[in-house]
Design a protein around this motif. Structure first.
Motif, short mmCIF file in Angstrom:
data_model
loop_
_atom_site.label_atom_id
_atom_site.label_comp_id
_atom_site.label_asym_id
_atom_site.label_seq_id
_atom_site.Cartn_x
_atom_site.Cartn_y
_atom_site.Cartn_z
N ASN A 286 -11.95 67.28 -23.98
CA ASN A 286 -12.27 67.29 -22.55
C ASN A 286 -11.95 65.93 -21.92
OD1 ASN A 286 -13.25 69.94 -22.57
ND2 ASN A 286 -15.30 69.27 -23.16
N THR A 287 -11.98 64.89 -22.73
CA THR A 287 -11.73 63.53 -22.24
C THR A 287 -10.25 63.31 -21.96
OG1 THR A 287 -13.57 62.75 -23.60
CG2 THR A 287 -12.05 61.09 -22.75
N ILE A 288 -9.96 62.61 -20.89
CA ILE A 288 -8.59 62.21 -20.56
C ILE A 288 -8.42 60.73 -20.91
CG2 ILE A 288 -6.96 61.86 -18.66
CD1 ILE A 288 -8.20 64.25 -17.27
N TYR A 289 -7.30 60.40 -21.57
CA TYR A 289 -7.06 59.02 -22.04
C TYR A 289 -5.94 58.37 -21.24
CZ TYR A 289 -9.95 60.77 -25.82
OH TYR A 289 -10.98 61.33 -26.53
N LYS A 290 -6.04 57.06 -21.11
CA LYS A 290 -5.11 56.31 -20.25
C LYS A 290 -3.70 56.22 -20.83
CE LYS A 290 -6.48 51.78 -22.08
NZ LYS A 290 -6.97 50.41 -21.74
N LEU A 296 -4.44 58.38 -29.60
CA LEU A 296 -4.22 58.36 -31.05
C LEU A 296 -5.46 57.88 -31.79
CD1 LEU A 296 -2.02 58.84 -33.24
CD2 LEU A 296 -1.41 56.43 -33.01
N GLU A 297 -6.12 56.88 -31.23
CA GLU A 297 -7.36 56.38 -31.83
C GLU A 297 -8.46 57.45 -31.77
OE1 GLU A 297 -8.16 53.51 -33.48
OE2 GLU A 297 -5.98 53.27 -33.48
N ALA A 298 -8.48 58.22 -30.70
CA ALA A 298 -9.48 59.28 -30.55
C ALA A 298 -9.29 60.38 -31.60
CB ALA A 298 -9.42 59.88 -29.15
#
Length: 394
Positions: A286-290, A296-298
């Motif tokens: 659900n999270t959006i990454y910058k 990749l870390e997530a």
């Protein structure tokens, strides 16, 4: 000893004329005696007439039996000699076969590796698998209705129908519960394409249940958003109830229309395991990454609040990534213990799907200790998937 002049027919006739001797023992007792005793027990008391008949039969049969025994002995000798000759030939053939098999084993390594690779099965859909068909993606709530799982299929009989018509027709063929997900489709609504307004009209009946409970209405709105965004470029939903504009939802209130969020990208793909399943779905967070590095870390960590597991296999040890011209180049650590198995294959697919969220179209793997992960050739560029989690519904 003089050869008997009795013919076989005469001997058979003589035996028929002899008195019958009946054995009144139980057949199971006879079988038990035959199974246990090694020697045949000859009764020492027989009726007088039976003894005489037996002696007479002995005198008649002995000459004939001796003659046949001599013939059998000669035949046995000839057979033994033939078997010895054949055995020698077979031994030579066996040695030749063993040598040939040994040589073949050296040259068949590629074939064996190829067979091993077929044991790993891809999860996603790729460009070379679609042909003249069309890919549709349905978003289905998980068993706890916490997240939405994308499930994709290839439709080969779309004809001149719009994607929305085919999408609506195929809803009833979904097997959500069989797949370990929530039974959500078909939607209790009619879907209509409004090309003039670049939107989809969603018409629900007055007795619809989508407004009863926050979970129901949230899932309904999110499913519509993702279904439309994944399968088209449309950016608006118009709601109707029995043909009249608007829909009543508990938490949202009265709604006439809703914009479809344009930013549906930049997620990380993790694993979702349905209850009792050893194979995961590849599922976006659900999270959006910058950026891709953060995503990749997530991928390395679980998200227990959403029931998601890390999708980056420990054997896929990445230490450097660069994106240029829509191509992701990644390098593995020198001591990487990359394994060619199903889990690593899914991990590689999750990596490609995550990269696709950031505009990547191809992936190059550098200094890999393996040439292949399942069907993927790591010595070449690999295209990212078209859609995740292939399921056949036709």
């Amino acid at each position: 000893m003089r050869k008997s002049e009795w013919s076989d027919k005469q001997l058979e006739e003589l035996i028929r004329q002899m008195p019958k001797i009946q054995d009144h023992r139980d057949p199971r007792d006879i079988y038990q005696n035959l199974s246990i005793k090694k020697r045949k027990l000859i009764p020492w008391i027989l009726p007088g007439i039976a003894t005489a008949a037996a002696m007479l039969l002995f005198l008649i049969l002995v000459p004939n039996l001796m003659d046949r025994t001599n013939n059998s002995f000669n035949e046995a000798q000839e057979k033994k000699s033939l078997e010895q000759t054949t055995a020698k030939k077979d031994a030579g053939i066996a040695m030749d076969k063993e040598e040939a098999t040994s040589k073949e084993g050296v040259n068949s390594g590629t074939k064996e590796v190829k067979l091993l690779r077929t044991e790993s099965v891809k999860s996603a859909i790729y460009d070379d698998e679609v042909g003249n068909g069309k890919v549709l993606t349905y978003w289905i709530p998980d068993q706890q209705a916490q997240i939405l799982i994308p499930v994709s299929t290839i439709v080969s009989d779309a004809g001149n129908k719009s994607w929305l018509t085919v999408f609506e027709e195929k809803m009833a063929s979904l097997k959500e519960e069989e797949w370990g997900l929530s039974d959500f489709y078909p939607l209790n609504a009619k879907l209509e394409l409004d090309k003039n307004n670049n939107s989809v009209i969603v018409d629900v009946p007055s007795n619809h249940l989508y407004g009863q409970g926050s979970t129901n209405e949230t899932s309904f709105i999110n499913v519509l958003q993702k279904d439309i965004a994944s399968n088209s470029n449309l950016r608006k939903i118009k709601f109707k109830t029995n043909g009249e504009p608007g829909i009543e939802l508990g938490n949202y209130g009265s709604m006439q229309e809703q914009n479809i969020e344009s930013d549906q990208k930049k997620h990380a793909f993790l694993f979702y395991y349905p209850v009792g399943s050893k194979l995961p779905y590849l599922t976006p967070t659900n999270t959006i990454y910058k950026d891709f590095g953060t995503a990749l870390e997530a991928m390395k960590a679980d998200q227990p609040e959403n029931g998601l597991k890390s999708s980056l296999s420990p054997s896929l040890q990445i230490y450097d990534v660069t994106i240029s011209d829509k191509t992701l180049s990644l390098s593995l650590k020198d001591d990487s213990t990359l394994k060619d198995n199903q889990l690593t294959l899914y991990s590689f697919e999750a990596l490609m799907l995550t990269a696709k969220e950031f505009g990547v179209e191809k992936i190059i793997v550098k200094n890999s200790p393996l040439t292949h992960i399942g069907p993927f050739d790591l010595s070449k560029e690999n295209k990212v998937p078209i859609a995740p989690n292939l399921r056949n519904i036709q």
